[in-house]
Design a protein around this motif. Sequence first.
Motif, mmCIF file in Angstrom:
data_model
loop_
_atom_site.group_PDB
_atom_site.id
_atom_site.type_symbol
_atom_site.label_atom_id
_atom_site.label_comp_id
_atom_site.label_asym_id
_atom_site.label_seq_id
_atom_site.Cartn_x
_atom_site.Cartn_y
_atom_site.Cartn_z
ATOM 1 N N THR A 98 9.136 -13.259 13.822
ATOM 2 C CA THR A 98 8.081 -14.264 13.705
ATOM 3 C C THR A 98 7.603 -14.383 12.264
ATOM 4 O O THR A 98 7.840 -13.500 11.436
ATOM 5 N N GLU A 99 6.904 -15.477 11.989
ATOM 6 C CA GLU A 99 6.367 -15.681 10.648
ATOM 7 C C GLU A 99 5.376 -14.584 10.291
ATOM 8 O O GLU A 99 5.380 -14.071 9.170
ATOM 9 N N THR A 100 4.540 -14.197 11.254
ATOM 10 C CA THR A 100 3.561 -13.149 10.990
ATOM 11 C C THR A 100 4.249 -11.819 10.693
ATOM 12 O O THR A 100 3.860 -11.099 9.769
ATOM 13 N N GLN A 101 5.293 -11.492 11.448
ATOM 14 C CA GLN A 101 6.030 -10.250 11.192
ATOM 15 C C GLN A 101 6.641 -10.244 9.794
ATOM 16 O O GLN A 101 6.549 -9.253 9.061
ATOM 17 N N LYS A 102 7.267 -11.363 9.434
ATOM 18 C CA LYS A 102 7.904 -11.460 8.120
ATOM 19 C C LYS A 102 6.896 -11.305 6.995
ATOM 20 O O LYS A 102 7.114 -10.564 6.026
ATOM 21 N N LEU A 103 5.783 -12.018 7.107
ATOM 22 C CA LEU A 103 4.801 -12.010 6.019
ATOM 23 C C LEU A 103 4.059 -10.679 5.938
ATOM 24 O O LEU A 103 3.723 -10.223 4.849
ATOM 25 N N ALA A 104 3.808 -10.062 7.088
ATOM 26 C CA ALA A 104 3.153 -8.746 7.062
ATOM 27 C C ALA A 104 4.066 -7.732 6.367
ATOM 28 O O ALA A 104 3.618 -6.943 5.523
ATOM 29 N N ALA A 105 5.358 -7.770 6.692
ATOM 30 C CA ALA A 105 6.299 -6.854 6.058
ATOM 31 C C ALA A 105 6.453 -7.170 4.571
ATOM 32 O O ALA A 105 6.544 -6.259 3.741
ATOM 33 N N THR A 106 6.464 -8.451 4.226
ATOM 34 C CA THR A 106 6.572 -8.848 2.813
ATOM 35 C C THR A 106 5.368 -8.354 2.027
ATOM 36 O O THR A 106 5.498 -7.867 0.898
ATOM 37 N N CYS A 107 4.187 -8.479 2.608
ATOM 38 C CA CYS A 107 2.958 -7.995 1.974
ATOM 39 C C CYS A 107 3.076 -6.501 1.675
ATOM 40 O O CYS A 107 2.754 -6.046 0.568
ATOM 41 N N LYS A 108 3.560 -5.737 2.646
ATOM 42 C CA LYS A 108 3.634 -4.290 2.471
ATOM 43 C C LYS A 108 4.692 -3.902 1.442
ATOM 44 O O LYS A 108 4.458 -3.028 0.595
ATOM 45 N N VAL A 109 5.842 -4.580 1.491
ATOM 46 C CA VAL A 109 6.898 -4.282 0.515
ATOM 47 C C VAL A 109 6.442 -4.680 -0.883
ATOM 48 O O VAL A 109 6.643 -3.935 -1.858
ATOM 49 N N TRP A 110 5.815 -5.850 -1.016
ATOM 50 C CA TRP A 110 5.323 -6.339 -2.313
ATOM 51 C C TRP A 110 4.334 -5.340 -2.925
ATOM 52 O O TRP A 110 4.414 -5.004 -4.107
ATOM 53 N N GLY A 111 3.417 -4.834 -2.125
ATOM 54 C CA GLY A 111 2.443 -3.862 -2.612
ATOM 55 C C GLY A 111 3.083 -2.523 -2.950
ATOM 56 O O GLY A 111 2.757 -1.902 -3.965
ATOM 57 N N PHE A 112 4.005 -2.086 -2.111
ATOM 58 C CA PHE A 112 4.706 -0.821 -2.359
ATOM 59 C C PHE A 112 5.474 -0.876 -3.677
ATOM 60 O O PHE A 112 5.392 0.043 -4.508
ATOM 61 N N LEU A 113 6.212 -1.946 -3.888
ATOM 62 C CA LEU A 113 6.980 -2.080 -5.127
ATOM 63 C C LEU A 113 6.060 -2.172 -6.338
ATOM 64 O O LEU A 113 6.373 -1.642 -7.411
ATOM 65 N N LYS A 114 4.921 -2.808 -6.164
ATOM 66 C CA LYS A 114 3.963 -2.989 -7.260
ATOM 67 C C LYS A 114 3.493 -1.650 -7.816
ATOM 68 O O LYS A 114 3.255 -1.515 -9.030
ATOM 69 N N TYR A 115 3.350 -0.674 -6.937
ATOM 70 C CA TYR A 115 2.805 0.614 -7.364
ATOM 71 C C TYR A 115 3.835 1.744 -7.413
ATOM 72 O O TYR A 115 3.521 2.833 -7.900
ATOM 73 N N TYR A 116 5.073 1.500 -6.912
ATOM 74 C CA TYR A 116 6.063 2.572 -6.860
ATOM 75 C C TYR A 116 7.345 2.282 -7.637
ATOM 76 O O TYR A 116 7.932 3.205 -8.220
ATOM 77 N N HIS A 117 7.803 1.039 -7.621
ATOM 78 C CA HIS A 117 9.085 0.743 -8.285
ATOM 79 C C HIS A 117 8.926 0.902 -9.796
ATOM 80 O O HIS A 117 8.074 0.264 -10.416
ATOM 81 N N PRO A 118 9.762 1.736 -10.432
ATOM 82 C CA PRO A 118 9.595 1.995 -11.874
ATOM 83 C C PRO A 118 9.626 0.742 -12.743
ATOM 84 O O PRO A 118 8.922 0.678 -13.753
ATOM 85 N N ASN A 119 10.421 -0.270 -12.342
ATOM 86 C CA ASN A 119 10.543 -1.470 -13.161
ATOM 87 C C ASN A 119 9.488 -2.528 -12.841
ATOM 88 O O ASN A 119 9.425 -3.547 -13.516
#
Length: 542
Positions: free
Chosen positions: A22-43
Amino acid sequence: MKKTLLILVVLLFQYSFSKPITETQKLAATCKVWGFLKYYHPNVANGNFNWDDELFKVLPKVEEAKTDIEFSNVIEKWINSLGKVKAYKTEISNEEIDYFDKNFDLSWTQNTELFSKSLCQKLKFIEQNKIQGKQYYVEKGTEFVNEVEYEVFNDKDKNFRLLALFRFWNYVEYFFPYKYQMDQNWDLTLIEFLPRTINPVSEGDYYLALKEFSAKLNDTHALFGANKLFNAIGWNYIPFDVKFIDNKAVVTGFKNESLSKINDIKVGDVITKIKEKTIADLIKENQKYVEGSNSAAILNNMEWTIFTGNSTEIEFIRNGKIETKTINLYGYKDLKINYENNSEKYKFLENNIGYANLAVLTPDDVPAMMEQFKNSTAIIFDIRNYPQGTNFAIAEYLNPEPRDFVKSIDPDITSPGRYIWRKEDTPCGKINPDYYKGNVILLVNEKSISHSEFTAMTLKVAPKATVIGSQTAGADGRSYRFEIIKGLWTSFTTYGVFYPNKKETQRIGVVPDIEVKPTILGIQQGRDEVLERAVLFAKNGK
């Protein structure tokens, strides 16, 4: 030929097991991945990318994905585009660190119901090989920095609405120490509010949704605001103060006495209805918009949600008679509120009982006050207000030796979401054989918040201390106010405060030893029932 056939077989195998998303599932997961990468991905966490633009680029691709596998492929390609993450060996430290991990949970990155196996592995690798240098988007002590600033927040643009929600959600996800104490799981809150972000019913409902979102923190320090929010709920205020008692709004004082007189409002008036709705119903309808750690704090902050408009009709009781009338509400500037407090800093009450008003007492006043009170039978410290930083100065007179009164946690910026117990918190008091040996009485209520609660915790460790009053606001620690995005501002608590035994203070507050709450009759009679009870205790010790 064989290679092409093998690829086709693999693809057919994958898609035969794919599931709609669903759209909600996709966007919720995107939000979490976006935030995780923002604070964890070295680049990413080092500021190499315009991280808002990266979100805007990936959102159309996320929207096109119809199944979990398609979605995983979109996210995996996105991560691959950010550059290689180098593996590193963790240095073994001899330093013992006492971690606080009640908020720390990255297990969602391994959700195989939503993510492909290869995506789970990629996210886990990033976690294990996270940025080692300075964080670009957050500074120690929790300051959000280097965010893209926009001249205006375009609330008509779905991408901008999603950006605001994603920023807000991830700020709390990684940097709110009391996330684990929320009534509702923070993941569920994201899922609940995504539809109102994607397709808001109206402009007003969108901003009210953000207010509800903020209230989900269950933190009295939390406060969401926006000009368009006030367009939806109103810019005007009543010229008097109320306290909610027994599902009624009781007038306790005035913001502007002359305007209150014009509206014929008197202290002790009991408002039972507004626009023909009972106060009980209005509280029930509007509490979802009010930030607060507990019910006492929510009621204390409730006024603005139920007294709205330019004018409003009220039903009230005065001298046992029920009346109705229309009262005017006023802009903040028109109220001309005088915040100057001319109350006495300290004085003697009956029976050689000292009284100190910590709203106006300063550290420089403490030596003279304690000299004057040194032979008193008891000292009442009124903390139903916001003190002036006197807690450590007073504590030196109340204790025979230094005493621990607090245990704190700070964010671990190297692993956002994790906290660390401070090795040492400053104790209160000093070696003082001539310390004050009378009863120490602390008055608290729902207006005792943050530094007020910290002050009560400091003074509470005195040998003969007793707390009298009602539940405090339950929000100790630093309150951090900031803009989420242009025109949307908020705040919440950013480091955790506990008792020395690591027991929570958040939401609970400082619990009184003797509970006393003002009554409607007491307010009408002009009495301070909490202070009266303190004086009684000072006299007979019970």
